[in-house]
Design a protein around this motif. Structure first.
Motif, PDB file in Angstrom:
ATOM      1  N   LEU A  18      -3.763  75.218  66.345  1.00  8.39           N
ATOM      2  CA  LEU A  18      -3.949  75.977  67.346  1.00  8.39           C
ATOM      3  C   LEU A  18      -3.028  75.699  68.618  1.00  8.39           C
ATOM      4  O   LEU A  18      -2.976  74.433  68.998  1.00  8.39           O
ATOM      5  N   THR A  19      -2.592  76.511  69.334  1.00  2.00           N
ATOM      6  CA  THR A  19      -1.672  76.357  70.603  1.00  2.00           C
ATOM      7  C   THR A  19      -2.533  76.791  71.687  1.00  2.00           C
ATOM      8  O   THR A  19      -3.173  77.844  71.815  1.00  2.00           O
ATOM      9  N   LEU A  20      -2.868  76.113  72.843  1.00  2.00           N
ATOM     10  CA  LEU A  20      -3.261  76.545  73.994  1.00  2.00           C
ATOM     11  C   LEU A  20      -2.227  76.536  75.160  1.00  2.00           C
ATOM     12  O   LEU A  20      -1.700  75.572  75.425  1.00  2.00           O
ATOM     13  N   ASN A  28      -3.239  80.625  70.398  1.00  2.00           N
ATOM     14  CA  ASN A  28      -2.626  81.260  69.103  1.00  2.00           C
ATOM     15  C   ASN A  28      -2.888  80.576  67.996  1.00  2.00           C
ATOM     16  O   ASN A  28      -2.825  78.949  68.034  1.00  2.00           O
ATOM     17  N   VAL A  29      -2.884  81.146  66.784  1.00  2.00           N
ATOM     18  CA  VAL A  29      -3.112  80.385  65.601  1.00  2.00           C
ATOM     19  C   VAL A  29      -1.609  79.941  65.113  1.00  2.00           C
ATOM     20  O   VAL A  29      -0.642  80.611  65.260  1.00  2.00           O
ATOM     21  N   ALA A  30      -1.632  78.497  64.680  1.00  2.00           N
ATOM     22  CA  ALA A  30      -0.350  78.166  64.158  1.00  2.00           C
ATOM     23  C   ALA A  30      -0.419  77.851  62.720  1.00  2.00           C
ATOM     24  O   ALA A  30      -1.411  78.366  61.961  1.00  2.00           O
ATOM     25  N   ASP A  31       0.757  77.559  62.206  1.00  2.00           N
ATOM     26  CA  ASP A  31       1.145  77.710  60.517  1.00  2.00           C
ATOM     27  C   ASP A  31       0.144  76.964  59.833  1.00  2.00           C
ATOM     28  O   ASP A  31      -0.467  77.533  58.801  1.00  2.00           O
ATOM     29  N   ILE A  79       2.692  75.035  80.408  1.00  2.00           N
ATOM     30  CA  ILE A  79       2.412  73.908  79.620  1.00  2.00           C
ATOM     31  C   ILE A  79       1.511  74.174  78.412  1.00  2.00           C
ATOM     32  O   ILE A  79       0.425  74.966  78.568  1.00  2.00           O
ATOM     33  N   ALA A  80       1.816  73.600  77.401  1.00  2.00           N
ATOM     34  CA  ALA A  80       1.498  73.981  75.973  1.00  2.00           C
ATOM     35  C   ALA A  80       0.826  72.737  75.451  1.00  2.00           C
ATOM     36  O   ALA A  80       1.306  71.661  75.276  1.00  2.00           O
ATOM     37  N   TRP A  81      -0.362  73.000  74.893  1.00  2.00           N
ATOM     38  CA  TRP A  81      -1.008  71.886  74.014  1.00  2.00           C
ATOM     39  C   TRP A  81      -1.149  72.393  72.483  1.00  2.00           C
ATOM     40  O   TRP A  81      -1.501  73.514  72.398  1.00  2.00           O
ATOM     41  N   GLU A 136      -8.960  66.895  77.211  1.00  2.00           N
ATOM     42  CA  GLU A 136      -9.957  68.132  77.255  1.00  2.00           C
ATOM     43  C   GLU A 136      -9.540  69.517  76.471  1.00  2.00           C
ATOM     44  O   GLU A 136     -10.297  70.207  75.668  1.00  2.00           O
ATOM     45  N   CYS A 137      -8.078  69.616  76.160  1.00  2.00           N
ATOM     46  CA  CYS A 137      -7.551  70.482  75.244  1.00  2.00           C
ATOM     47  C   CYS A 137      -8.086  70.276  74.009  1.00  2.00           C
ATOM     48  O   CYS A 137      -8.542  71.266  73.143  1.00  2.00           O
ATOM     49  N   PHE A 138      -8.119  69.083  73.617  1.00  2.00           N
ATOM     50  CA  PHE A 138      -8.543  68.557  72.113  1.00  2.00           C
ATOM     51  C   PHE A 138     -10.005  68.983  72.111  1.00  2.00           C
ATOM     52  O   PHE A 138     -10.501  69.435  70.826  1.00  2.00           O
ATOM     53  N   GLN A 139     -10.754  68.860  72.985  1.00  4.96           N
ATOM     54  CA  GLN A 139     -12.248  69.052  72.660  1.00  4.96           C
ATOM     55  C   GLN A 139     -12.435  70.696  72.634  1.00  4.96           C
ATOM     56  O   GLN A 139     -12.966  71.165  71.841  1.00  4.96           O
ATOM     57  N   MET A 140     -11.697  71.461  73.425  1.00  6.74           N
ATOM     58  CA  MET A 140     -11.709  72.998  73.325  1.00  6.74           C
ATOM     59  C   MET A 140     -11.162  73.205  71.822  1.00  6.74           C
ATOM     60  O   MET A 140     -11.881  74.155  71.150  1.00  6.74           O
ATOM     61  N   HIS A 141     -10.135  72.544  71.332  1.00  2.00           N
ATOM     62  CA  HIS A 141      -9.591  72.895  70.129  1.00  2.00           C
ATOM     63  C   HIS A 141     -10.630  72.632  69.061  1.00  2.00           C
ATOM     64  O   HIS A 141     -10.977  73.565  68.189  1.00  2.00           O
ATOM     65  N   LEU A 142     -11.377  71.880  69.315  1.00  2.37           N
ATOM     66  CA  LEU A 142     -12.255  71.368  68.106  1.00  2.37           C
ATOM     67  C   LEU A 142     -13.374  72.414  68.176  1.00  2.37           C
ATOM     68  O   LEU A 142     -14.043  72.773  67.063  1.00  2.37           O
TER      69      LEU A 142
END
Length: 338
Positions: A195-197, A228-231, A273-275, A133-139
């Protein structure tokens, strides 16, 4: 300590079928990632009850005896799946991050099998659901950002669809105030991928560096994630989105009365917990043409995503912490074949 200025983005508005509402939230999202690189995210798809269950799993996992955790210890050869503690792997344990972690990835990827604790199916099911579900939010967030630079919303999806992303369950043990004289809970760093959730318990300690170089507290807000935005996303967008340094320091200490009546101050345990969203490991990441202009030249060369992420993780295990900033000359040099 400077006050944080973190915009709040409503995920339910971001994915709204009302085009006006969605457009307003996408504008706010892009501007927030451009200015700050961090947001609070409300209206996401996880219920309070589900997050309580996940955090109960995390408490149970890290309460297990060390010999049990050692049986599922991860390293570079296992693609960093499993339990690890920087103090065990660092060349200098005295400066390593004060934490333990359990890493897992896409459970459908046979090339990088997860190292699940035995006889605990609920843990596997719930962590796998969290990952998906984090993957879907990330998309959805990637689609929104892509639209804002004038590209079709599915442009970046093929480069992340392999689900080469990563979940880290994080535990920062209770400790003394004095232990922070040489070690923090997580040294200053930027994240690796897209992205990190992040989902926190109620214990604070996360700080983010602002434009003036000051460390700002980012306290947890009930029901909100921090994103947050990642590299590699910053590289894709040619630094039009900001990958911002952050760290985890000691929150306010608690006063404890011991059995003998004496008083001591302790730093309470923290769980999170970080995704971590990552592109496909074979994806070549370079600035999008739409983010390059005569007055905004290309700021990065191409890099292979999997190499970038693997070497960042390897450095974490080897040094016990991450460097504050990463540059391409930090990649390990290729050794010529004999």
């Amino acid at each position: 300590m400077a006050s944080p200025i973190f915009p709040v983005i409503d995920y339910s508005r971001l994915v709204s079928t009302d085009s006006v509402i969605a457009a307003e939230e996408k504008d706010k999202l892009f501007q927030s990632f451009h200015d700050v690189g961090f947001i609070y995210l409300k209206g996401h798809i996880f219920t309070d009850d589900f997050m309580k269950t996940i955090f109960s799993h995390i408490h149970k996992l890290f309460d297990l005896p060390e010999e049990y955790k050692l049986a599922i210890e991860g390293d570079e050869k296992s693609a960093f799946r499993g339990w690890f503690a920087p103090v065990r792997t660092a060349r200098n344990p005295e400066t390593a991050d004060q934490k333990e972690a359990f890493g897992l990835g896409n459970d459908a990827d046979p090339t990088r099998p997860n190292r699940w604790p035995k006889e605990w199916p609920e843990f596997r099911d719930d962590c796998s659901r969290f990952f998906e579900e984090c993957f879907q939010m990330h998309l959805e967030i990637l689609r929104a950002l892509t639209e804002k630079v004038g590209l079709p919303r599915e442009t970046l999806v093929p480069s992340v669809q392999a689900k080469d992303s990563y979940t880290a369950l994080l535990y920062y043990p209770e400790t003394t105030v004095e232990s922070f004289d040489q070690r923090v809970r997580s040294a200053p760093h930027t994240d690796f991928g897209t992205l990190t959730l992040l989902f926190n318990d109620s214990i604070g300690g996360l700080q983010v560096r602002n434009k003036q170089g000051e460390w700002c507290d980012a306290p947890p807000i009930p029901g909100h994630a921090i994103v947050n935005v990642a590299d590699l996303l910053a590289r894709w967008f040619n630094n039009r989105l900001k990958s911002t340094e952050h760290r985890v320091v000691a929150p306010a200490a608690e006063t404890r009365v011991l059995a003998d009546g004496s008083v001591t101050n302790v730093v309470p345990a923290r769980y999170a917990i970080a995704w971590f969203g990552h592109p496909n490991r074979d994806a070549v990441i370079k600035p999008l043409a739409e983010c390059i202009a005569d007055d905004y030249p290309q700021q990065y060369e191409a890099v292979i995503a999997g190499k970038h992420v693997k070497e960042r993780m390897a450095r974490l295990l080897d040094e016990g912490k991450l460097p504050e900033k990463w540059s391409d000359d930090m990649h390990r040099k290729e050794v010529p074949a004999a």
